[in-house]
Design an enzyme around this catalytic site. Structure first.
Site, PDB file in Angstrom:
ATOM      1  N   ASP A 250       0.840  -1.197   0.000  1.00  0.00           N
ATOM      2  CA  ASP A 250       0.000   0.000   0.000  1.00  0.00           C
ATOM      3  C   ASP A 250       0.871   1.242   0.000  1.00  0.00           C
ATOM      4  OD1 ASP A 250      -2.196  -1.531   0.212  1.00  0.00           O
ATOM      5  OD2 ASP A 250      -2.246  -1.477   2.399  1.00  0.00           O
ATOM      6  N   LYS A 272      -4.690   2.616  -2.672  1.00  0.00           N
ATOM      7  CA  LYS A 272      -6.089   2.743  -3.075  1.00  0.00           C
ATOM      8  C   LYS A 272      -6.534   4.194  -3.172  1.00  0.00           C
ATOM      9  CE  LYS A 272      -7.411   0.047  -0.027  1.00  0.00           C
ATOM     10  NZ  LYS A 272      -7.474  -1.008   0.936  1.00  0.00           N
ATOM     11  N   MET A 385      -6.971   8.178  10.513  1.00  0.00           N
ATOM     12  CA  MET A 385      -7.664   8.729   9.342  1.00  0.00           C
ATOM     13  C   MET A 385      -8.542   9.913   9.724  1.00  0.00           C
ATOM     14  SD  MET A 385      -8.675   5.152   7.476  1.00  0.00           S
ATOM     15  CE  MET A 385      -8.734   4.127   8.924  1.00  0.00           C
TER      16      MET A 385
HETATM   17  N1  SAH Z   1      -2.976  -0.448   9.602  1.00  0.00           N
HETATM   18  C1  SAH Z   1      -2.473   0.887   9.888  1.00  0.00           C
HETATM   19  C2  SAH Z   1      -3.526   1.938   9.820  1.00  0.00           C
HETATM   20  C3  SAH Z   1      -4.117   2.137   8.462  1.00  0.00           C
HETATM   21  S1  SAH Z   1      -5.300   3.426   8.443  1.00  0.00           S
HETATM   22  C4  SAH Z   1      -1.809   0.884  11.262  1.00  0.00           C
HETATM   23  O1  SAH Z   1      -1.936  -0.088  12.009  1.00  0.00           O
HETATM   24  O2  SAH Z   1      -1.137   1.867  11.579  1.00  0.00           O
HETATM   25  C5  SAH Z   1      -4.328   4.785   7.898  1.00  0.00           C
HETATM   26  C6  SAH Z   1      -4.159   5.784   9.000  1.00  0.00           C
HETATM   27  O3  SAH Z   1      -3.170   5.378   9.914  1.00  0.00           O
HETATM   28  C7  SAH Z   1      -3.677   7.144   8.525  1.00  0.00           C
HETATM   29  O4  SAH Z   1      -4.740   7.897   8.025  1.00  0.00           O
HETATM   30  C8  SAH Z   1      -3.104   7.726   9.783  1.00  0.00           C
HETATM   31  O5  SAH Z   1      -4.106   8.212  10.630  1.00  0.00           O
HETATM   32  C9  SAH Z   1      -2.514   6.507  10.451  1.00  0.00           C
HETATM   33  N2  SAH Z   1      -1.064   6.372  10.165  1.00  0.00           N
HETATM   34  C10 SAH Z   1      -0.454   5.345   9.585  1.00  0.00           C
HETATM   35  N3  SAH Z   1       0.881   5.535   9.537  1.00  0.00           N
HETATM   36  C11 SAH Z   1       1.110   6.727  10.121  1.00  0.00           C
HETATM   37  C12 SAH Z   1       2.276   7.493  10.404  1.00  0.00           C
HETATM   38  N4  SAH Z   1       3.486   7.054  10.067  1.00  0.00           N
HETATM   39  N5  SAH Z   1       2.126   8.672  11.021  1.00  0.00           N
HETATM   40  C13 SAH Z   1       0.920   9.110  11.379  1.00  0.00           C
HETATM   41  N6  SAH Z   1      -0.212   8.437  11.147  1.00  0.00           N
HETATM   42  C14 SAH Z   1      -0.124   7.261  10.525  1.00  0.00           C
END
Ligand code: SAH
Length: 485
Positions: A250, A272, A385
């Site tokens: 992704d 996506k 998100m």
């Molecule tokens: N599976 C992922 C989350 C996916 S949803 C997890 O466990 O982290 C995507 C959201 O995750 C983004 O919109 C943001 O809110 C958060 N996110 C993911 N990586 C991030 C990062 N490095 N810094 C800040 N927010 C992050």
């Protein structure tokens, strides 16, 4: 080569360790682990040596070494803190044909004791010929990360199957090809996961099929890539990244992490972002099935943790329906990564009894939060998100009962070299974020714990001296997806 590595069968050997400090006890312990009968001789015993004696694993004579201690003994380790004494013991042993080692000087005596990675029956031993024991330990630590804990199971599986494999594949080259398939593919992974019956059956099936031909189906590894910093990958994720034939990732997966995939692996981007007309979820599910059916080892790499707002469950549901072997490897989720790198302990017990993870996604145009749940007292709220709806979320929290002065932080590109933390309170954060032109991916953390950052912030992006690829930013735009991965 200064020394010859050999593996000694010393089961039942009478062995002597002179010295009962930390070093002597350590040597005695490995000797007993290998089945030796160990006697320790020392006027004073350290805690560990005393424990070993107490547990009946060694015998301990609390007195000074005497020459007759070597009588009937086949191997001696001189581990006193007196170099001259160690030398004398080694010289005496050599004159009597007893194998000798000095714990203080690798260059004297018959043998040295290596740093060991123990995955019995598999053993890896590392020696630097005494040049640097620390270096040997360093190499060992690297090996520890590469050889899974459960590696011994694979060896047992191979041991049990070997006679039949040898009988049915008389040509050495066929046997090698067969074992390569076993060790690098689904069969090994089944053994590591403790599914030994399945592993045995798959091995038998592979043997029936002639051994060398490609297995009918590959497998899928659903792996959490963590929030960005490649150092946060798990050992298992690292190992699977090195063996996968195809990587499907992704946009949240950082370039630094992707750079660790096998060099010749095919890399497929399945982000996506709507604007890109990228692959929709059912398309990704089908793609994984198709690739695995082609016999490939497919690494499905997802940002953070695959089961935390990652739709990982949907992807493996399809695989399970289609009978494709898979495994799931957790990753550091954004909440843990961002909190740690921003100095915000999510459940510091003076401030929070609970921590709740929610998504700020819009459903039918509105933020669909359970307002009652997210406004309970004494808890930390982490919103994934949430950037696109930051104003609406903060205002909603206040409208449903939280104080507008509740501390809140937005962590942008958490754990990467581009990390930024924008701080404020529910009343001010949305404007601060707008003023700072905050970009996704960003995580919202709300609660009293945010205040602790003032004291606990430690991470300085841009100062780590990490390799350039680790500095690259996450190519992510959450606003136009609205639902994450
Ligand atoms: N599976 C992922 C989350 C996916 S949803 C997890 O466990 O982290 C995507 C959201 O995750 C983004 O919109 C943001 O809110 C958060 N996110 C993911 N990586 C991030 C990062 N490095 N810094 C800040 N927010 C992050």
């Amino acid at each position: 080569m200064e020394q010859l590595p050999v593996f000694l069968n010393l089961r039942g050997w009478p062995c002597l360790v002179v010295g009962a400090g930390r070093v002597g006890a350590g040597k005695a312990e490995v000797l007993t682990a290998a089945g030796a009968r160990v006697r320790i001789v020392a006027p004073e015993a350290g805690a560990r040596a005393a424990e070993l004696a107490e547990a009946g694993r060694v015998s301990l004579d609390r007195r000074a070494f005497g020459d007759s201690d070597l009588d009937g003994c086949r191997l001696v380790v001189a581990a006193t803190d007196d170099r001259a004494l160690n030398r004398r013991i080694v010289a005496l042993a050599e004159s009597r044909g007893v194998l000798a080692n000095s714990a203080s000087e690798a260059r004297i005596g018959d043998f040295s004791m290596p740093a060991i990675v123990d995955r019995s029956p598999v053993l890896a031993a590392v020696s630097t010929g005494g040049a640097s024991p620390s270096l040997a330990r360093y190499v060992r630590a690297r090996l520890e990360t590469l050889i899974p804990r459960s590696f011994g199971r694979l060896a047992e599986l191979a041991r049990a199957a070997r006679p039949e494999v040898n009988a049915r594949l008389p040509r050495i080259s066929d046997r090698r090809a067969f074992w390569d398939r076993v060790f690098e593919g689904p069969i090994a992974e089944m053994a590591f996961a403790g599914r030994l019956d399945e592993a045995r059956a798959a091995l038998a099936a592979l043997l029936d099929s002639g051994g060398g031909s490609a297995p009918a189906t590959g497998e899928v590894y659903l792996v959490g890539a963590g929030p960005g910093d490649p150092d946060l990958l798990t050992f298992r994720a690292m190992r699977l990244m090195q063996q996968a034939d195809v990587v499907v990732h992704d946009r949240l997966v950082s370039p630094g992490v992707l750079a660790l995939a096998r060099r010749d692996a095919e890399v497929i981007y399945a982000g996506k972002r709507r604007a890109e007309h990228a692959i929709e979820q059912p398309g990704i599910n089908r793609l994984l099935v198709r690739l695995a059916r082609e016999g490939k080892r497919v690494l499905r790499l997802k940002g953070g943790d695959p089961f935390t707002f990652g739709r990982g469950g949907e992807e493996i549901a399809t695989l399970a329906e289609e009978g494709i072997p898979f495994q799931v490897v957790p990753g550091v989720t954004a909440a843990s990564g961002c909190a740690a790198y921003a100095g915000i302990p999510l459940t510091h017990r003076d401030h929070a009894h609970a921590c709740i993870f929610v998504t700020g996604n819009r459903v039918e145009g509105r933020v669909a939060l359970d307002w009652e749940a997210v406004t309970r007292p004494d808890q930390t709220v982490v919103v994934y998100m949430g950037l696109a709806s930051l104003h609406e979320i903060c205002a909603g929290l206040v409208r449903h009962g939280l104080d507008a002065a509740t501390p809140a932080a937005l962590v942008e590109q958490g754990t990467t070299e581009s990390q930024r933390v924008i701080e404020g309170c529910l009343g001010t954060l949305p404007d601060h974020a707008e003023g700072a032109a905050a970009r996704a991916p960003a995580l919202l953390i709300v609660g009293e714990v945010v205040r602790l950052r003032g004291r606990l912030d430690w991470y300085r992006p841009g100062e780590s001296g990490a390799p350039a690829h680790a500095h690259a930013t996450l190519a992510h735009s959450e606003g136009d997806s609205g639902r994450g991965d």
